[in-house]
Write a protein that holds these residues in place. Structure first.
Motif, short mmCIF file in Angstrom:
data_model
loop_
_atom_site.label_atom_id
_atom_site.label_comp_id
_atom_site.label_asym_id
_atom_site.label_seq_id
_atom_site.Cartn_x
_atom_site.Cartn_y
_atom_site.Cartn_z
N THR A 2 -84.05 39.83 56.80
CA THR A 2 -83.99 39.21 58.08
C THR A 2 -82.85 39.11 58.63
O THR A 2 -81.59 38.97 58.14
CB THR A 2 -84.71 37.58 57.77
OG1 THR A 2 -85.90 37.77 57.05
CG2 THR A 2 -84.82 36.79 58.93
N GLU A 113 -81.74 38.24 52.38
CA GLU A 113 -82.80 38.75 51.91
C GLU A 113 -83.20 37.47 50.89
O GLU A 113 -82.38 37.04 50.23
CB GLU A 113 -82.56 39.89 50.94
CG GLU A 113 -82.62 41.21 51.65
CD GLU A 113 -82.16 42.35 50.91
OE1 GLU A 113 -83.14 43.18 50.70
OE2 GLU A 113 -81.00 42.37 50.38
N GLY A 117 -90.11 38.40 46.03
CA GLY A 117 -90.91 39.19 46.50
C GLY A 117 -91.69 38.54 47.77
O GLY A 117 -91.34 38.11 48.47
N ILE A 118 -92.91 38.98 47.65
CA ILE A 118 -93.85 38.43 48.65
C ILE A 118 -94.02 36.97 48.98
O ILE A 118 -93.83 36.34 50.03
CB ILE A 118 -95.40 39.12 48.36
CG1 ILE A 118 -96.17 38.87 49.73
CG2 ILE A 118 -96.17 38.43 47.28
CD1 ILE A 118 -95.57 39.69 50.81
N PHE A 119 -93.71 36.17 47.85
CA PHE A 119 -93.62 34.68 48.28
C PHE A 119 -92.51 34.36 48.86
O PHE A 119 -92.49 33.44 49.88
CB PHE A 119 -93.85 34.01 46.86
CG PHE A 119 -94.83 34.41 46.10
CD1 PHE A 119 -96.15 33.70 46.50
CD2 PHE A 119 -94.84 35.07 44.98
CE1 PHE A 119 -97.23 33.93 45.81
CE2 PHE A 119 -96.17 35.36 44.15
CZ PHE A 119 -97.32 34.66 44.67
N LYS A 121 -90.82 36.27 51.05
CA LYS A 121 -91.08 36.84 52.42
C LYS A 121 -91.79 35.87 53.22
O LYS A 121 -91.70 35.46 54.43
CB LYS A 121 -91.42 38.20 52.61
CG LYS A 121 -90.61 39.26 51.96
CD LYS A 121 -91.32 40.46 51.93
CE LYS A 121 -90.63 41.64 51.42
NZ LYS A 121 -89.40 41.59 50.72
N VAL A 122 -92.84 35.26 52.77
CA VAL A 122 -93.82 34.45 53.43
C VAL A 122 -93.09 33.07 53.55
O VAL A 122 -93.01 32.65 54.90
CB VAL A 122 -95.26 34.03 52.52
CG1 VAL A 122 -95.85 33.18 53.02
CG2 VAL A 122 -96.07 35.49 52.55
N ASP A 124 -90.08 32.88 53.96
CA ASP A 124 -89.09 33.04 54.96
C ASP A 124 -89.70 33.06 56.50
O ASP A 124 -89.08 32.52 57.56
CB ASP A 124 -88.17 34.39 54.81
CG ASP A 124 -87.44 34.72 56.04
OD1 ASP A 124 -86.69 34.05 56.33
OD2 ASP A 124 -87.22 36.09 56.24
#
Length: 151
Positions: A2, A113, A117-119, A121-122, A124
């Motif tokens: 990001t 960063e 993982g995906i958790f 990213k969500v 963020d």
């Protein structure tokens, strides 16, 4: 990864803004809403190349620590702080300063960063990027006020 990029115009010399930006005491003032305090390394005054500061503050209801090192510095144009220890996968904040006719343009480029993982990213997308942007905007508002008073 990001990225957050901000530009702030300040009616003060580049040296004044540069020094205010690396002043631990001013950072603590701008981060008062998160009760952020410098607890190790350089805990007051100006931080310099290859020095560290460890911050402790309350974010999202939890007290977190974040240790940063100044990894690059060119007086009075540029410096970088990078996370050595903390909750991010990676965290790099570049600070740029340009002066023209008594007006300093300060640019922030923050890249980070999230872990998990995906958790991560969500989290963020839903909360973290907005929180960090608001945090930097408040910091820059205080830097502007303090720097313009010194002129």
């Amino acid at each position: 990864m990001t990225r957050i990029q901000l530009t702030t115009k300040i009616k003060a010399s580049k040296q004044t803004v540069f020094d205010a930006s690396r002043n631990i005491d001013i950072h603590q003032q701008s981060a008062s809403k998160t009760n952020e305090k410098a607890i190790a390394g350089i805990t007051s005054g100006l931080i310099n190349l290859d020095e560290t500061v460890t911050w402790r503050g309350k974010h999202f209801g939890f007290y977190l620590t974040h240790k940063s090192r100044i990894t690059a510095m060119t007086f009075f144009d540029y410096f970088v702080d990078e996370m050595e220890r903390g909750k991010f996968q990676s965290f790099r904040h570049e600070h740029f300063f340009e002066e023209e006719n008594g007006l300093t343009t300060m640019k922030d480029k923050l890249q980070y960063e999230t872990p998990f993982g995906i958790f991560g990213k969500v989290f963020d997308v839903l909360f973290l990027k907005r929180h960090l942007t608001k945090f930097l905007l408040e910091r820059n508002k205080i830097l502007k006020e303090v720097s313009e008073k010194q002129t």
